[in-house]
Each structure stands twice: as C-alpha cells, then as structure tokens.
Design a protein around this motif. Structure first.
Motif, PDB file in Angstrom:
ATOM      1  N   GLU A  96     -13.980  -2.760   0.945  1.00 38.28           N
ATOM      2  CA  GLU A  96     -14.074  -1.338   1.250  1.00 38.28           C
ATOM      3  C   GLU A  96     -14.193  -1.081   2.756  1.00 38.28           C
ATOM      4  O   GLU A  96     -14.325   0.055   3.182  1.00 38.28           O
ATOM      5  CB  GLU A  96     -15.266  -0.726   0.514  1.00 38.28           C
ATOM      6  CG  GLU A  96     -15.142  -0.783  -1.003  1.00 38.28           C
ATOM      7  CD  GLU A  96     -16.245   0.001  -1.684  1.00 38.28           C
ATOM      8  OE1 GLU A  96     -16.891   0.806  -1.008  1.00 38.28           O
ATOM      9  OE2 GLU A  96     -16.448  -0.185  -2.891  1.00 38.28           O
ATOM     10  N   PHE A  97     -14.181  -2.134   3.559  1.00 38.09           N
ATOM     11  CA  PHE A  97     -14.325  -2.001   4.994  1.00 38.09           C
ATOM     12  C   PHE A  97     -12.950  -1.708   5.593  1.00 38.09           C
ATOM     13  O   PHE A  97     -12.106  -2.601   5.682  1.00 38.09           O
ATOM     14  CB  PHE A  97     -14.913  -3.313   5.541  1.00 38.09           C
ATOM     15  CG  PHE A  97     -15.144  -3.322   7.033  1.00 38.09           C
ATOM     16  CD1 PHE A  97     -15.355  -2.153   7.741  1.00 38.09           C
ATOM     17  CD2 PHE A  97     -15.162  -4.525   7.717  1.00 38.09           C
ATOM     18  CE1 PHE A  97     -15.568  -2.175   9.099  1.00 38.09           C
ATOM     19  CE2 PHE A  97     -15.373  -4.563   9.078  1.00 38.09           C
ATOM     20  CZ  PHE A  97     -15.577  -3.371   9.770  1.00 38.09           C
ATOM     21  N   PRO A  98     -12.681  -0.488   5.992  1.00 37.13           N
ATOM     22  CA  PRO A  98     -11.326  -0.114   6.407  1.00 37.13           C
ATOM     23  C   PRO A  98     -10.852  -0.824   7.661  1.00 37.13           C
ATOM     24  O   PRO A  98      -9.654  -0.916   7.907  1.00 37.13           O
ATOM     25  CB  PRO A  98     -11.439   1.394   6.653  1.00 37.13           C
ATOM     26  CG  PRO A  98     -12.889   1.635   6.935  1.00 37.13           C
ATOM     27  CD  PRO A  98     -13.622   0.642   6.083  1.00 37.13           C
ATOM     28  N   ASP A  99     -11.763  -1.359   8.466  1.00 36.10           N
ATOM     29  CA  ASP A  99     -11.368  -2.016   9.708  1.00 36.10           C
ATOM     30  C   ASP A  99     -11.254  -3.523   9.565  1.00 36.10           C
ATOM     31  O   ASP A  99     -11.124  -4.227  10.566  1.00 36.10           O
ATOM     32  CB  ASP A  99     -12.381  -1.688  10.818  1.00 36.10           C
ATOM     33  CG  ASP A  99     -12.189  -0.287  11.365  1.00 36.10           C
ATOM     34  OD1 ASP A  99     -11.097   0.266  11.145  1.00 36.10           O
ATOM     35  OD2 ASP A  99     -13.123   0.236  11.988  1.00 36.10           O
ATOM     36  N   ARG A 100     -11.291  -4.021   8.348  1.00 36.97           N
ATOM     37  CA  ARG A 100     -11.251  -5.482   8.186  1.00 36.97           C
ATOM     38  C   ARG A 100      -9.987  -6.084   8.792  1.00 36.97           C
ATOM     39  O   ARG A 100     -10.046  -7.114   9.463  1.00 36.97           O
ATOM     40  CB  ARG A 100     -11.340  -5.868   6.718  1.00 36.97           C
ATOM     41  CG  ARG A 100     -11.017  -7.365   6.547  1.00 36.97           C
ATOM     42  CD  ARG A 100     -11.476  -7.953   5.276  1.00 36.97           C
ATOM     43  NE  ARG A 100     -11.074  -9.363   5.232  1.00 36.97           N
ATOM     44  CZ  ARG A 100     -11.541 -10.235   4.369  1.00 36.97           C
ATOM     45  NH1 ARG A 100     -12.432  -9.872   3.488  1.00 36.97           N
ATOM     46  NH2 ARG A 100     -11.136 -11.495   4.388  1.00 36.97           N
ATOM     47  N   GLN A 101      -8.846  -5.459   8.566  1.00 32.01           N
ATOM     48  CA  GLN A 101      -7.604  -6.010   9.090  1.00 32.01           C
ATOM     49  C   GLN A 101      -7.636  -6.118  10.614  1.00 32.01           C
ATOM     50  O   GLN A 101      -7.223  -7.127  11.186  1.00 32.01           O
ATOM     51  CB  GLN A 101      -6.415  -5.148   8.663  1.00 32.01           C
ATOM     52  CG  GLN A 101      -5.067  -5.728   9.093  1.00 32.01           C
ATOM     53  CD  GLN A 101      -3.904  -4.907   8.566  1.00 32.01           C
ATOM     54  OE1 GLN A 101      -4.097  -3.869   7.921  1.00 32.01           O
ATOM     55  NE2 GLN A 101      -2.696  -5.357   8.834  1.00 32.01           N
ATOM     56  N   ARG A 102      -8.164  -5.101  11.253  1.00 29.82           N
ATOM     57  CA  ARG A 102      -8.249  -5.117  12.719  1.00 29.82           C
ATOM     58  C   ARG A 102      -9.212  -6.209  13.186  1.00 29.82           C
ATOM     59  O   ARG A 102      -8.910  -6.964  14.114  1.00 29.82           O
ATOM     60  CB  ARG A 102      -8.732  -3.748  13.228  1.00 29.82           C
ATOM     61  CG  ARG A 102      -8.951  -3.705  14.745  1.00 29.82           C
ATOM     62  CD  ARG A 102      -9.556  -2.382  15.171  1.00 29.82           C
ATOM     63  NE  ARG A 102     -10.852  -2.137  14.527  1.00 29.82           N
ATOM     64  CZ  ARG A 102     -11.990  -2.703  14.943  1.00 29.82           C
ATOM     65  NH1 ARG A 102     -12.000  -3.544  15.966  1.00 29.82           N
ATOM     66  NH2 ARG A 102     -13.134  -2.436  14.324  1.00 29.82           N
ATOM     67  N   VAL A 103     -10.387  -6.294  12.529  1.00 25.23           N
ATOM     68  CA  VAL A 103     -11.368  -7.305  12.901  1.00 25.23           C
ATOM     69  C   VAL A 103     -10.792  -8.713  12.689  1.00 25.23           C
ATOM     70  O   VAL A 103     -10.969  -9.604  13.526  1.00 25.23           O
ATOM     71  CB  VAL A 103     -12.664  -7.132  12.093  1.00 25.23           C
ATOM     72  CG1 VAL A 103     -13.634  -8.274  12.372  1.00 25.23           C
ATOM     73  CG2 VAL A 103     -13.323  -5.799  12.420  1.00 25.23           C
ATOM     74  N   GLU A 104     -10.071  -8.890  11.584  1.00 25.24           N
ATOM     75  CA  GLU A 104      -9.497 -10.204  11.288  1.00 25.24           C
ATOM     76  C   GLU A 104      -8.420 -10.576  12.296  1.00 25.24           C
ATOM     77  O   GLU A 104      -8.312 -11.733  12.724  1.00 25.24           O
ATOM     78  CB  GLU A 104      -8.925 -10.218   9.871  1.00 25.24           C
ATOM     79  CG  GLU A 104      -8.637 -11.602   9.343  1.00 25.24           C
ATOM     80  CD  GLU A 104      -8.539 -11.637   7.828  1.00 25.24           C
ATOM     81  OE1 GLU A 104      -8.594 -12.747   7.268  1.00 25.24           O
ATOM     82  OE2 GLU A 104      -8.420 -10.566   7.204  1.00 25.24           O
ATOM     83  N   GLN A 105      -7.612  -9.601  12.683  1.00 27.10           N
ATOM     84  CA  GLN A 105      -6.586  -9.864  13.692  1.00 27.10           C
ATOM     85  C   GLN A 105      -7.214 -10.254  15.023  1.00 27.10           C
ATOM     86  O   GLN A 105      -6.751 -11.184  15.697  1.00 27.10           O
ATOM     87  CB  GLN A 105      -5.692  -8.637  13.867  1.00 27.10           C
ATOM     88  CG  GLN A 105      -4.748  -8.387  12.703  1.00 27.10           C
ATOM     89  CD  GLN A 105      -3.957  -7.110  12.857  1.00 27.10           C
ATOM     90  OE1 GLN A 105      -4.280  -6.248  13.695  1.00 27.10           O
ATOM     91  NE2 GLN A 105      -2.911  -6.956  12.061  1.00 27.10           N
ATOM     92  N   ASN A 106      -8.259  -9.551  15.404  1.00 25.40           N
ATOM     93  CA  ASN A 106      -8.947  -9.875  16.656  1.00 25.40           C
ATOM     94  C   ASN A 106      -9.572 -11.269  16.586  1.00 25.40           C
ATOM     95  O   ASN A 106      -9.534 -12.037  17.552  1.00 25.40           O
ATOM     96  CB  ASN A 106     -10.032  -8.839  16.952  1.00 25.40           C
ATOM     97  CG  ASN A 106      -9.459  -7.500  17.361  1.00 25.40           C
ATOM     98  OD1 ASN A 106      -8.311  -7.414  17.807  1.00 25.40           O
ATOM     99  ND2 ASN A 106     -10.241  -6.439  17.208  1.00 25.40           N
ATOM    100  N   LEU A 107     -10.150 -11.585  15.413  1.00 29.46           N
ATOM    101  CA  LEU A 107     -10.763 -12.896  15.219  1.00 29.46           C
ATOM    102  C   LEU A 107      -9.730 -14.002  15.377  1.00 29.46           C
ATOM    103  O   LEU A 107      -9.941 -14.975  16.126  1.00 29.46           O
ATOM    104  CB  LEU A 107     -11.408 -12.965  13.832  1.00 29.46           C
ATOM    105  CG  LEU A 107     -11.872 -14.353  13.364  1.00 29.46           C
ATOM    106  CD1 LEU A 107     -13.005 -14.868  14.237  1.00 29.46           C
ATOM    107  CD2 LEU A 107     -12.298 -14.300  11.892  1.00 29.46           C
ATOM    108  N   LEU A 108      -8.594 -13.875  14.674  1.00 30.77           N
ATOM    109  CA  LEU A 108      -7.567 -14.904  14.735  1.00 30.77           C
ATOM    110  C   LEU A 108      -6.976 -15.037  16.135  1.00 30.77           C
ATOM    111  O   LEU A 108      -6.675 -16.144  16.595  1.00 30.77           O
ATOM    112  CB  LEU A 108      -6.457 -14.606  13.723  1.00 30.77           C
ATOM    113  CG  LEU A 108      -6.828 -14.820  12.251  1.00 30.77           C
ATOM    114  CD1 LEU A 108      -5.695 -14.376  11.342  1.00 30.77           C
ATOM    115  CD2 LEU A 108      -7.169 -16.283  11.993  1.00 30.77           C
ATOM    116  N   ARG A 109      -6.829 -13.911  16.821  1.00 31.25           N
ATOM    117  CA  ARG A 109      -6.290 -13.956  18.181  1.00 31.25           C
ATOM    118  C   ARG A 109      -7.229 -14.741  19.097  1.00 31.25           C
ATOM    119  O   ARG A 109      -6.788 -15.596  19.875  1.00 31.25           O
ATOM    120  CB  ARG A 109      -6.090 -12.537  18.711  1.00 31.25           C
ATOM    121  CG  ARG A 109      -5.616 -12.476  20.162  1.00 31.25           C
ATOM    122  CD  ARG A 109      -5.399 -11.038  20.603  1.00 31.25           C
ATOM    123  NE  ARG A 109      -6.587 -10.211  20.376  1.00 31.25           N
ATOM    124  CZ  ARG A 109      -7.644 -10.205  21.195  1.00 31.25           C
ATOM    125  NH1 ARG A 109      -7.664 -10.963  22.274  1.00 31.25           N
ATOM    126  NH2 ARG A 109      -8.682  -9.426  20.934  1.00 31.25           N
TER     127      ARG A 109
END
Length: 494
Positions: A40-53
């Motif tokens: 339900e965390f709408p920013d998960r995709q952004r956080v995950e992208q930042n993490l992987l980067r």
C-alpha cells in the motif's frame, strides 16, 4: 504521522502506512505486516529504484577489482612472451606448475574465507584488505630469481585471491533478487573478459616500453606496475564497497526506508528472512552445504567447464600460433574478448528477462566447441583467428552458470556462503588440470588440447541437463504443495 521501528531502524511512516499493527509480535506476522505496508506504500517503486541505483553504483567497483584480479592472475602468460621462462631458467613443465600452483592456494582458502566474511559482515573492509595483499604479492613476483621463488609467490597469490570471487558473489546475493542477480553476476564476470582484452593491451604497452628501464626486464615491470595498480584501487574500495543490508553502517549512504526495503526484498524473494537459518536440528551452514548433493553436482559441472575454459591462461600463446610478433600477438588478443564481453552481457540480460538458464549455458558452449573443432581442422590464419572468437564467447556459459548456482542455493545465508565458496574452490580443480592441457609439445596446432576441451564441454552440458531435470521435478513438488496448502513457495529457475 507515526514512527515505526523495524530490524533496529526507526523511520517516519507516511499516512498510508498507518495500518493495523496488532499482528506484530511473531516473525510471520511481522513479515505479513511489512508486505501489507509496502503493497500500500505508493512510493515503493521510487524508493526501490533509488535503492538499486545506489547499490549498483557502489557494486560497480567489483568489476574493476575483478579485472585487476584476473590481470594479476594471468600476467604470467604475457610475461612468458618476453623472457619470463628464460630469465627464471624454467624447464619442462615448470611454467605450467607455476600456473597451476596458484589454484592450490585458491582452492584451500575459499570456504574458510566466505565463512569468515559471513560472520563479520564487513566486506567493505575484508575484500579490499585481501586485494591490497595480493597486489603486494604480485609485485614480489617481479623480484623472483628462479622457479622456487615464482612458485611460492604464485601459491600465496592464489591463497589471498581466493577471498574475492566467492565473496563478491555472496555480497551480490545479499542485495539482489534472483531475477536481478543474473545480470549483475554477468557484469561482474565480464570483468574476466575485459581483463583479457585490456590486460593484453596494457601488457603490450608495458612490455614494449619498459624493457631495460632502471636495469629491469620488461616482464618484471609488468608485475611491478600491475601490482601497484591493484593496491591503489584496494584503498579506494574501502570507501566504496557496501556491507550487508543488515549492517547498521549501511545507513550512512541509505535512508532508513531504503535499508528496510533492502532487507524486505530478500524476504519476499526467498520467502524467509535471509538471516534466518532455517536449519534442521541446528545444523551449521557448513554441514548443510556439504550434505546437499546439488552443491557437489554443480561443483563438478563447473570444474569441467573450467577445463574447457583453460585456454584463457594460454590465449597469448594461441594468438602467437598465428605467426606474428609478440607485440602483435598480444594486440590480437583484445578483439575476441571484447566480442565475448558483448555476447555475455546480452545473453545474461536475456536469461534474466526470460528466467531461463540452461539454454543460455548450452548455446555458448556448443558454439565454443565448434571453435575448437575449427582450430583442430586447419592452421589457416583467418580460420584459427575466427576460432579464437568462438572460444572466447564460451565464457558466456561461465557467466550464466554462476547466476544459476546463486539462484539454486537461495538460503540460509550461512549455507549459501559456504556453498558458493566450495563450488568455486572445487571447480578450481578444473583450472589446475587445465594448466597442463596446453603443453608446448602439443603446439602449434594443439589438437589434443582442443579435443580435451571439447570432451569436458560435452560432459558439462550433459550434467547441466540432468540438473535441470531435477529442478523441474522440485518445482512440480513445490507447485503441488502450493495448491494443497495454499501457500506461495520458492521456485527454481531453469
């Protein structure tokens, strides 16, 4: 907006994360809760992208380390073209022994090294320290005066180098999901091919321009310069390499949310907390790894693959059979390895996208076998040079195979650490054997050498097919259990 503490980390929760926490208190409830939070965390995709980067940027130095690892390991082959054997008064199989002795130390240290790395959890300190030591030993190789000195330095070089590759694989498996791991493993393993390509260019420049400088032979400068480069990069790596996601010092370059997500991603991928041992009767990771027949099977298959890939250590010698000078022979080594790097990257990327491993291992091996057959059939310069391209691209199988190994032994962490190290150590027996597959007496056609490589490649393909059939059966059992119990389970990539 409330706060939440997870795995010792406290971060502010967004309004959308304020869900019922009554189920907290047990491991299963905690995992269920976290999944709900992030679903339900709408920013998960952004956080995950930042993490992987961020992780990708820091892990990229592993490629440079691996390039230097193989340059330091294989520079004896380049030195051979410029007086290494003559200056050390080597006779018979002594040069081959100098090559093979490295893998004795390499084999002995890998399992203890990875067990120690898993225990301390500080790859940012451990791996660069080992790197600096092997750089210093490489420099010492340039000071040797005879066979005994060269054997000793090469043995201890392998002894210390043993820490890097299984340690790097273990570090990658701590941060990336299975479907992300193949491409990252490929990029790391491409360091071998890049080192063969640019290592030849570097060796050519040193051997051509440093002969007689300060009274030293060019081949001695090769060890001095390349060993010094390794030490410089090791110092930088201390400040760049990440530790494990569960190591609190990681928070200095990750936000609290990114660090929690890094741990949660591993749980989602294998179904349990990566730090949970999941052992029977308190079994250690060492016992679990050695009692799993898959570990032994993969180790033997990779040993056979390493016999096929033994041409790597003699690539300048094979290039020299084309009839050109030593400088031109070294320069001709680069194009086949650049081609192999591109093939390996594209194939591993496609393997990740499709979730398929066996086919992406078999096809490069069959093409490589075709290259060996071409080299056996003729001494024509154009055909033999083309065969070097086909041989070199067979390294793609090595790249994809290590991704398959990591995928097939997902947990617990202690077992995975031992298994990765043991498989790499046992497979080094193939390197030891391969050091004697290319004697000068079999040149310049090296017909017998090519025949041995073809046979080992064929056996590797057969063992890989049997292993795939076993994984198919395991997946069928997992699917049947999932249907019966209604639980999602881990599935193996084929």
């Amino acid at each position: 907006m409330s706060s939440k503490t997870t795995r010792g980390l406290t971060y502010e929760r967004l309004p959308c994360e304020d869900i019922d926490t009554a189920c907290e208190g047990s491991l299963d409830g905690d995992i269920t809760l976290q999944n709900a939070v992030y679903d339900e965390f709408p920013d998960r995709q952004r956080v995950e992208q930042n993490l992987l980067r961020k992780v990708d940027l820091r892990m990229s130095i592993l490629v440079l380390i691996y390039i230097l690892n193989y340059i330091d390991r294989n520079n004896a082959a380049a030195a051979r073209l410029r007086g290494f054997e003559d200056d050390l008064h080597l006779e018979g199989q002594q040069f081959n022994t100098i090559l093979s002795i490295l893998y004795i130390g390499y084999t002995l240290m890998q399992v203890p090294s990875n067990m120690y790395l898993n225990k301390i959890g500080r790859p940012s300190i451990y791996l660069p320290t080992c790197m600096a030591i092997w750089g210093f030993i490489s420099i010492l190789t340039g000071t040797t005066k005879g066979f005994l000195g060269a054997v000793c330095t090469r043995f201890f070089l392998g002894f210390v180098e043993a820490a890097f590759f299984p340690g790097a694989l273990f570090l990658l498996s701590k941060w990336y999901k299975r479907r992300e791991l193949g491409q990252r493993t490929a990029i790391l393993s491409c360091g071998i091919m890049i080192s063969n390509a640019f290592g030849s260019l570097l060796a050519s420049a040193i051997l051509d321009g440093m002969d007689g400088v300060m009274g030293f032979a060019a081949w001695r400068w090769l060890f001095y310069i390349e060993g010094s480069m390794t030490i410089c990069v090791a110092i930088c790596a201390i400040f760049i390499l990440p530790d494990f996601p569960t190591t609190t010092t990681s928070s200095s370059w990750l936000t609290a949310e990114e660090q929690v997500l890094a741990q949660l991603r591993m749980e989602e991928d294998v179904g349990v907390d990566d730090e949970t041992e999941c052992s029977k009767d308190g079994e250690s990771g060492l016992k679990q790894a050695f009692s799993d027949w898959k570990v032994w099977w993969l180790a033997l298959a990779l040993a056979l693959l390493n016999v096929l890939l033994s041409f790597n250590a003699f690539f300048p010698t094979l290039s020299a059979t084309l009839g050109y000078s030593s400088t031109v022979s070294l320069l001709l080594c680069s194009p086949p390895w650049l081609f192999a790097t591109c093939v390996a990257f594209l194939m591993s990327r496609h393997s990740d996208a499709t979730g398929e491993r066996f086919g992406h291992i078999t096809i490069p091996l069959l093409i490589g076998i075709a290259g060996f057959m071409m080299a056996m059939a003729t001494m024509n310069t154009a055909v033999r040079y083309l065969s070097l391209f086909l041989m070199a691209q067979s390294y793609t199988a090595f790249v994809v195979y290590w991704a398959w190994v990591s995928n097939s032994i997902p947990r617990p962490a202690s077992k995975r650490a031992v298994a990765l190290a043991f498989i790499n150590a046992f497979s080094s027996l193939g390197n030891i054997t391969g050091s004697y597959v290319w004697p000068k007496s079999w040149g310049p056609s090296y017909w017998n050498s090519c025949a041995i490589c073809i046979g080992s490649g064929a056996l590797c393909i057969i063992m890989s097919w049997i292993f795939r059939r076993h994984l198919v059966r395991l997946n069928q059992e997992i699917e049947a259990k999932r249907i019966e119990e209604g639980q999602e389970g881990f599935t193996y990539l084929l």
